[in-house]
Structure formats: structure tokens, C-alpha cells
Design an enzyme around this catalytic site. Sequence first.
Site, mmCIF file in Angstrom:
data_model
loop_
_atom_site.group_PDB
_atom_site.id
_atom_site.type_symbol
_atom_site.label_atom_id
_atom_site.label_comp_id
_atom_site.label_asym_id
_atom_site.label_seq_id
_atom_site.Cartn_x
_atom_site.Cartn_y
_atom_site.Cartn_z
ATOM 1 N N GLU A 124 51.612 55.877 66.642
ATOM 2 C CA GLU A 124 51.945 57.049 67.460
ATOM 3 C C GLU A 124 52.716 57.988 66.536
ATOM 4 O O GLU A 124 53.897 57.764 66.267
ATOM 5 C CB GLU A 124 52.826 56.650 68.644
ATOM 6 C CG GLU A 124 52.168 55.716 69.641
ATOM 7 C CD GLU A 124 51.170 56.411 70.536
ATOM 8 O OE1 GLU A 124 51.001 57.641 70.439
ATOM 9 O OE2 GLU A 124 50.538 55.714 71.351
ATOM 10 N N CYS A 138 57.505 64.435 69.797
ATOM 11 C CA CYS A 138 56.188 64.467 69.141
ATOM 12 C C CYS A 138 55.256 65.418 69.883
ATOM 13 O O CYS A 138 54.460 66.121 69.275
ATOM 14 C CB CYS A 138 55.614 63.061 69.111
ATOM 15 S SG CYS A 138 55.642 62.252 70.718
ATOM 16 N N GLU A 184 54.493 69.908 60.881
ATOM 17 C CA GLU A 184 55.205 69.740 62.147
ATOM 18 C C GLU A 184 56.614 70.308 61.983
ATOM 19 O O GLU A 184 57.294 70.012 60.997
ATOM 20 C CB GLU A 184 55.279 68.245 62.498
ATOM 21 C CG GLU A 184 55.973 67.962 63.813
ATOM 22 C CD GLU A 184 56.034 66.459 64.140
ATOM 23 O OE1 GLU A 184 56.081 65.635 63.216
ATOM 24 O OE2 GLU A 184 56.045 66.143 65.340
#
Length: 458
Positions: A230, A264, A361
Amino acid sequence: MTTYQTVNPATGEKGREFPTLNEAEVADVLTRSQSGYEAWRHTTLEERAEMLATTAALYEKRADELARIISTEMGKPITEALAEVEISTAIFQWYAVNGIGLLDEESLDVAGADESVVHKRPIGPLLGVMPWNFPYYQVARFAAPNLMLGNTILLKHASSCPQSASVIEEIFQQAGLPRDAYINIFASTDQVADIIADSRVQGVSLTGSEKAGASVAETAGRNLKKVVLELGGSDPFIVLDSDDMAATVSSATKGRLSNTGQACNGAKRFIVLADVYDDFVAKLVASFEAITPGDPLDAETVLGPLSSQTALDDLLKQVDTAVTDGATVLTGGKKIDGPGAFIEPTLLTDVTPDMAAYSEELFGPVAVVYKVASADEAVTLANSSAFGLSGSVWSADLERARDIADQLDVGMAFVNEHGTTLPGLPFGGVKRSGFGRELGSWGMDEFVNKKLVRVSAA
Ligand code: NAP
């Protein structure tokens, strides 16, 4: 060298340091996890469900104390910390209620035999490697379904949250889980690799960065171990139109700033159609500017510090690089003076594909806004990311929004909501956001032996 220590990111104050395991202790936890498995796998499903229900009850009972721990460990605003304890409680409760049914055997067409059945059986000790951003929730997602299955767990939590890591183990023991069925380990990166390589460990689940995921997956691959990853995300929030722009902007603000932007599945890229762009941006800038980061332990605070000084330095560097490369700061962009890892909520625009900020990110309260001429262009831009965790589409026209959501290359697509997570819904991504799913029935489908048993007359 990994050091397990809490450093309060709102004040810089250091907490107790916890020693990492030595070689003999690593050997010992592996032995314990295997012998724990031999006992735990033979408990009844009812016993396991009862243990999960008791765990849920203890989370509920200790909610204030648990929330305070993570607020001081990683800076989560206390109301969000309480919400995290609540969803973690709900996950344990969900598997306590639904877990037994999810393990029902499946009878197949006998096809020439007398009996042909698939049983769901555990596979053995597992390793979990978890991040600091949702210290309880991430562990609950992995531990609840796997303990229900009969697997045992070695849990290596982030080195910055040893207190929440310890209290998770303590609660399991308080709930009656045998001591060796869930073992918290303060392990180094090298020890993690050794544990994955050990023949007794059957799989590893990591939630964290791409770098850590690739490293763990490489070791797992070399040792033929199942792995669930993940990883990160750069989720698009696509605005096609709006009947109520104030409400859309309020959702956008929450989607980006909750957990101080360190989720996330945060809404990291706002992709907005040209005819509503100016209205959306003006309201979003005002909304970001109305928020001042503050003490995470204050119930009024909606934005805390970043998780650490390093996280702040890294994010500021990303913003500075974007600006040097030609991005425009619509609001924010600066560190807030004083102690603590605080940054202004930040909006960037004029980000182009050649800039790092387009593809990296941004793990904090920083978003990029893009203007597009059509819904097709929005989809192309959204899917140009190497990540594929989740995405949302906002419109009063549900048919149109559903069609766009369907075209997103993501593991979770939403219309007029963003980032919803519930115990019964699958969670996970595609592309560089990882593989495998957690939660719901899917979370029990990863580390399971779907064992065929065929019986024919002699
Ligand atoms: P990280 O640095 O990858 O750390 C996550 C965990 O991996 C920690 O326990 C860390 O231990 C460990 N680790 C780091 N390098 C490792 C290695 N080479 N081998 C083995 N273990 C290693 O990630 P983070 O910065 O804490 O977390 C943020 C990232 O997680 C973001 O990218 C975010 O998007 C992602 N995330 C994804 C999800 C999801 O469900 N998809 C959910 C939450 C967060 P140490 O602390 O000891 O370094």
C-alpha cells in the site's frame, strides 16, 4: 541505524528511546511467532472473533488516551486522532461480526468426485511494516483480518511512533490474544530483510513509500514470499461543474488538509474545468488562508505540524524547487516561524509535466491546481500520474461524473466524495500505488490458503 523514539513535532521535545532488537531477540521472536501460529491456528473462529470484539471494546474505552499518544507522536489534530481510533475500533468490530462468515467453505461442482470443497486456511506468521501517518488504522487494516484467519503477526511499526506501537500490542494482550500471536518488534531495516527471508515467515505487508515498498518486495521476491504493498498516491480531485461551489471547496479543503495533508489518498491534484476554474480557485485560496496550523492537542485545531522536522524540510524543498522550475504560489509556501514542523497550507499552479512537482507525491498540506478545457483532458491529466490510488469527480450531473470516474486508472473512484474508508470497503491502488487490497472481504483474501479438498470413494 534505526532509532525508535518519539519526537513531538509540535514542540521538538524528545520522548523515551526504545532499544532495537538484538540478534538473539530477532531469533526469539521468529521462534515465538511460529509456535504461536501452531496454537493460534487451532483456536475456533468464535474464539478469534471474540478476541477481536474485545479489542474493539478496549479501543473504545481507551480512546482518549490512544488519541493523545498519536497527537504527541506524529502531530495529528486531536479530533482527527479520535476519529482514527474510532475507525480502528470499527475495523476490529467489523471482522468480529463478519469474519466467521467470510471463512465459510465453498462447495464446488463435485465433477466426478464425492466431494469437492475449498477451505480458507491460514498460512503462518506474517510480517507487517507500517507507517506513522495512521498508526492505529494501518495496523488494524492488516492485523484484524489476518488474526481472524488464524495467521500470526510480527509488527514493525515506524521508528517515530514506538508508543502507539507498544500500546497496540498491550491492547491485544489485554483482549486475551496469546502473547505470541501478535508481537511488536523494534527492528532495523536489515533485520526486516532477515525476517522476510526466514523460512517460517510466509508473507509481508508494507504500507509506506515506494522506496521502502520496492526494497521489501525485492527481498520478498528473492525469497518467494507473498507481498502486499500500500504505497503513495497523487490523487486527482476533478471538478466538472458545481451547483454549490462553497460545498465543493469545503470538501476539497478537507480532502487535501486532513491529517495535515499526510494521507496516501489525500486530494493532491485539483483538476478543474475552465468555466468553473476562477470561482473554484478564488474560494479554495480563501479557504486555505482561513486555516492557521496550531497545537494538535487543542480540539479547535484543524491543521497540525508535519510529522517531523525532516518531513518539513523535504516538503519545503519540493515547493522551492517547483517555484524555481516556474510554478506559481497561489497561497502559502512558507515555514511558520517558531518551534515545531509547521508549514502554511499551500496551493501551487502553473506546474508542467517537466517539473518534479508534476510527478512527485507532495506529502503535506500542499496541492497543485490545474485548469483543463474538457472532461477528456481532465482524464488524460489524471491518468498521466505514475500513481493510481484513488480519485474523485465532482459534478451535479451524476451520469457524466460516473462516466469520468469509470475512466480513472485508480483502485478507488468516488463521485462527489473523496477518500471514504469504511471497514467493509476495499482499500488499495494500482500502478505505483501498490498491489493487493485491505479491508472488507478483500483484506481476508491476501494471506490465505484457498485449499481444495476433493474426496472420492476408494
Ligand atoms: P516509509 O519511510 O516508507 O516508512 C514506512 C515503513 O517502512 C516504516 O515502518 C519504515 O521504518 C519502513 N521502512 C522504510 N524503509 C524501509 C526499508 N528499506 N525496508 C524495510 N522497511 C522500511 O514511509 P513514510 O514516509 O513513513 O510514510 C508515508 C508514505 O506512506 C507515503 O508515500 C504515503 O502515501 C504512504 N501511505 C500509503 C498508504 C496506502 O494505504 N496506500 C497509507 C498510508 C501511507 P522506519 O520508520 O524505521 O524508517
